[in-house]
Enzyme design. Structure first.
Site, mmCIF file in Angstrom:
data_model
loop_
_atom_site.group_PDB
_atom_site.id
_atom_site.type_symbol
_atom_site.label_atom_id
_atom_site.label_comp_id
_atom_site.label_asym_id
_atom_site.label_seq_id
_atom_site.Cartn_x
_atom_site.Cartn_y
_atom_site.Cartn_z
ATOM 1 N N LYS A 43 0.807 -1.223 0.000
ATOM 2 C CA LYS A 43 0.000 0.000 0.000
ATOM 3 C C LYS A 43 0.849 1.286 0.000
ATOM 4 O O LYS A 43 0.409 2.315 -0.498
ATOM 5 C CB LYS A 43 -0.955 0.006 1.198
ATOM 6 C CG LYS A 43 -2.113 -0.974 1.044
ATOM 7 C CD LYS A 43 -3.113 -0.807 2.178
ATOM 8 C CE LYS A 43 -4.242 -1.808 2.035
ATOM 9 N NZ LYS A 43 -5.258 -1.660 3.082
ATOM 10 N N ASP A 65 -10.025 3.019 1.894
ATOM 11 C CA ASP A 65 -10.189 2.348 3.198
ATOM 12 C C ASP A 65 -10.873 3.263 4.218
ATOM 13 O O ASP A 65 -11.804 2.855 4.905
ATOM 14 C CB ASP A 65 -8.824 1.909 3.753
ATOM 15 C CG ASP A 65 -8.321 0.621 3.116
ATOM 16 O OD1 ASP A 65 -9.145 -0.181 2.635
ATOM 17 O OD2 ASP A 65 -7.085 0.414 3.115
ATOM 18 N N GLY A 102 -15.118 -5.490 10.879
ATOM 19 C CA GLY A 102 -14.645 -4.791 9.679
ATOM 20 C C GLY A 102 -15.166 -5.299 8.353
ATOM 21 O O GLY A 102 -14.722 -4.821 7.301
HETATM 22 P P1 NAP Z 1 0.166 -2.393 9.792
HETATM 23 O O1 NAP Z 1 0.465 -1.192 8.979
HETATM 24 O O2 NAP Z 1 1.159 -3.500 9.841
HETATM 25 O O3 NAP Z 1 -0.103 -1.867 11.311
HETATM 26 C C1 NAP Z 1 -0.337 -2.790 12.335
HETATM 27 C C2 NAP Z 1 -0.801 -2.060 13.593
HETATM 28 O O4 NAP Z 1 -1.116 -3.049 14.584
HETATM 29 C C3 NAP Z 1 0.254 -1.152 14.221
HETATM 30 O O5 NAP Z 1 -0.382 -0.095 14.901
HETATM 31 C C4 NAP Z 1 0.927 -2.106 15.207
HETATM 32 O O6 NAP Z 1 1.568 -1.450 16.277
HETATM 33 C C5 NAP Z 1 -0.274 -2.849 15.741
HETATM 34 N N1 NAP Z 1 0.084 -4.156 16.305
HETATM 35 C C6 NAP Z 1 0.387 -5.279 15.603
HETATM 36 N N2 NAP Z 1 0.658 -6.283 16.484
HETATM 37 C C7 NAP Z 1 0.502 -5.778 17.731
HETATM 38 C C8 NAP Z 1 0.641 -6.322 19.047
HETATM 39 N N3 NAP Z 1 0.978 -7.596 19.246
HETATM 40 N N4 NAP Z 1 0.401 -5.511 20.105
HETATM 41 C C9 NAP Z 1 0.049 -4.211 19.909
HETATM 42 N N5 NAP Z 1 -0.093 -3.642 18.700
HETATM 43 C C10 NAP Z 1 0.135 -4.414 17.615
HETATM 44 O O7 NAP Z 1 -1.203 -3.099 9.340
HETATM 45 P P2 NAP Z 1 -2.515 -2.363 8.770
HETATM 46 O O8 NAP Z 1 -2.470 -2.323 7.295
HETATM 47 O O9 NAP Z 1 -2.671 -1.085 9.520
HETATM 48 O O10 NAP Z 1 -3.671 -3.408 9.160
HETATM 49 C C11 NAP Z 1 -4.037 -3.573 10.520
HETATM 50 C C12 NAP Z 1 -5.273 -4.459 10.620
HETATM 51 O O11 NAP Z 1 -6.391 -3.814 10.001
HETATM 52 C C13 NAP Z 1 -5.120 -5.822 9.931
HETATM 53 O O12 NAP Z 1 -5.716 -6.820 10.754
HETATM 54 C C14 NAP Z 1 -5.920 -5.655 8.656
HETATM 55 O O13 NAP Z 1 -6.449 -6.893 8.194
HETATM 56 C C15 NAP Z 1 -7.033 -4.734 9.140
HETATM 57 N N6 NAP Z 1 -7.649 -3.985 8.028
HETATM 58 C C16 NAP Z 1 -8.974 -4.213 7.775
HETATM 59 C C17 NAP Z 1 -9.575 -3.545 6.743
HETATM 60 C C18 NAP Z 1 -11.044 -3.789 6.462
HETATM 61 O O14 NAP Z 1 -11.496 -3.455 5.359
HETATM 62 N N7 NAP Z 1 -11.796 -4.321 7.404
HETATM 63 C C19 NAP Z 1 -8.845 -2.639 5.942
HETATM 64 C C20 NAP Z 1 -7.497 -2.425 6.235
HETATM 65 C C21 NAP Z 1 -6.909 -3.120 7.284
HETATM 66 P P3 NAP Z 1 3.137 -1.010 16.139
HETATM 67 O O15 NAP Z 1 3.134 0.279 15.362
HETATM 68 O O16 NAP Z 1 3.569 -0.856 17.542
HETATM 69 O O17 NAP Z 1 3.832 -2.119 15.411
#
Ligand code: NAP
Length: 295
Positions: free
Chosen positions: A81, A117, A260
């Site tokens: 992305k 999104d 979501g």
């Molecule tokens: P990303 O850029 O990798 O960000 C991940 C986020 O989760 C960061 O804030 C990270 O914190 C936090 N995190 C991950 N593991 C953690 C843990 N063990 N403890 C605390 N915080 C943790 O991923 P993303 O693209 O933002 O996606 C995040 C989620 O949203 C995914 O599950 C994705 O499937 C979902 N999503 C859903 C939709 C939908 O349409 N429903 C759309 C987009 C995304 P740090 O910064 O500290 O690493």
């Protein structure tokens, strides 16, 4: 390259069929092909939507290939992305603010990036809760790509105040300062960790989990919601399991919550319209997802 709407009354791939796709790594579990193809068929459009698994080191070659093949548009998912942006001719204001693109339109040879999104989140919250962003006070858990899209769209939609908590504080601070510079009408705060957010929930209208925490149905909720007002709503971007630990906690307190899946459908509807100029039938993509995720 032709730029008019392509109609296919027989719903069959043929010599004129245009290609839409999703690129990601991995991409095999993506639900987008099922919902996009269902909507294309329902509208009788002469397009087909296919998944392509593109490793990060192949992204540039893949984009060159998609352009050479005249692909009409594509979705971009994890991990591309942000990386995709260097290959685009232009990005819209929300994608630029988010620093992430999930939708690309091939506009007569020019690749234009969008981020649907965040607007998908807003659309889903409006549908689920009748939620209105203007003036609202919103808590965001997380500061990754999904959080950036959400915060950019919520600021653009007129949110009054957004509080962000993330495991890595610097990432939350960077997100807040980026958005504060772009959206001076929204007050942005960062709090130190999830416990601090838990203690400051008394004036929050909506809490959004943007992290992957919650994918384990047996885990503890990322934070306790007891201090939220009874009118507050909870949106968890995770949709598997359908009732995440955070949504279970919300239900136990009598608070409205949603997973979501509606956002996934809504971001797809917005992308569909960007590519085709056509509004897909209301609720069709969500019903396809509900059928697949028949938990
Ligand atoms: P990303 O850029 O990798 O960000 C991940 C986020 O989760 C960061 O804030 C990270 O914190 C936090 N995190 C991950 N593991 C953690 C843990 N063990 N403890 C605390 N915080 C943790 O991923 P993303 O693209 O933002 O996606 C995040 C989620 O949203 C995914 O599950 C994705 O499937 C979902 N999503 C859903 C939709 C939908 O349409 N429903 C759309 C987009 C995304 P740090 O910064 O500290 O690493």
């Amino acid at each position: 390259m032709e730029c008019e709407v392509a109609v296919n009354v027989n719903n069959q791939v043929n010599g004129t069929t245009k290609i839409l796709c999703i690129i990601g790594h991995p991409v095999r579990h993506s639900l987008s092909p099922a919902m996009q193809n269902a909507a294309l068929r329902a509208c009788g459009l002469d397009y087909v939507y296919v998944p392509f698994d593109v490793a990060p080191e192949d992204l540039g070659a893949a984009i060159t290939g998609l352009q050479a093949l005249g692909v009409s548009g594509f979705n971009v998912t994890i991990p591309h992305k942000t990386g995709i942006m260097q290959y685009l001719d232009d990005v819209d204001a929300t994608a630029e603010a988010a620093g992430a693109v999930n939708t690309v339109k091939n506009d007569c040879g020019r690749l234009i990036g969008y981020n649907t999104d965040g607007d998908g989140l807003i659309r889903s919250c409006a549908h689920e809760f009748g939620f209105n962003a203007p003036g609202a006070s919103i808590a965001i858990i997380g500061a990754g790509g999904a959080a950036r899209g959400a915060v950019a769209a919520l600021c653009r939609a007129g949110a009054g105040r957004i509080v962000i908590a993330n495991r890595t504080r610097e990432r939350a601070s960077e997100l807040a300062s980026d958005m504060a510079a772009r959206f001076p009408d929204t007050v942005l705060h960062v709090v130190e960790g999830f416990k601090a957010l838990e203690e400051g929930l008394a004036d929050i209208d909506m809490l959004v989990n943007t992290t992957s925490l919650g994918m384990n149905r047996d885990s503890e909720p990322v934070l306790r919601l007891a201090r939220l007002p009874r009118t507050a709503v909870i949106y968890d971007m995770v949709y598997a399991p359908p009732v995440t630990p955070l949504l279970r906690e919300a239900a136990g307190l009598g608070l409205k919550g949603a997973n979501g899946l509606g956002m996934l459908a809504a971001q797809g509807e917005l992308a569909f319209t960007i590519w085709t100029g056509v509004t897909p039938p209301y609720g069709l993509m969500k019903s396809v997802l509900d059928g697949i995720c028949d938990y």
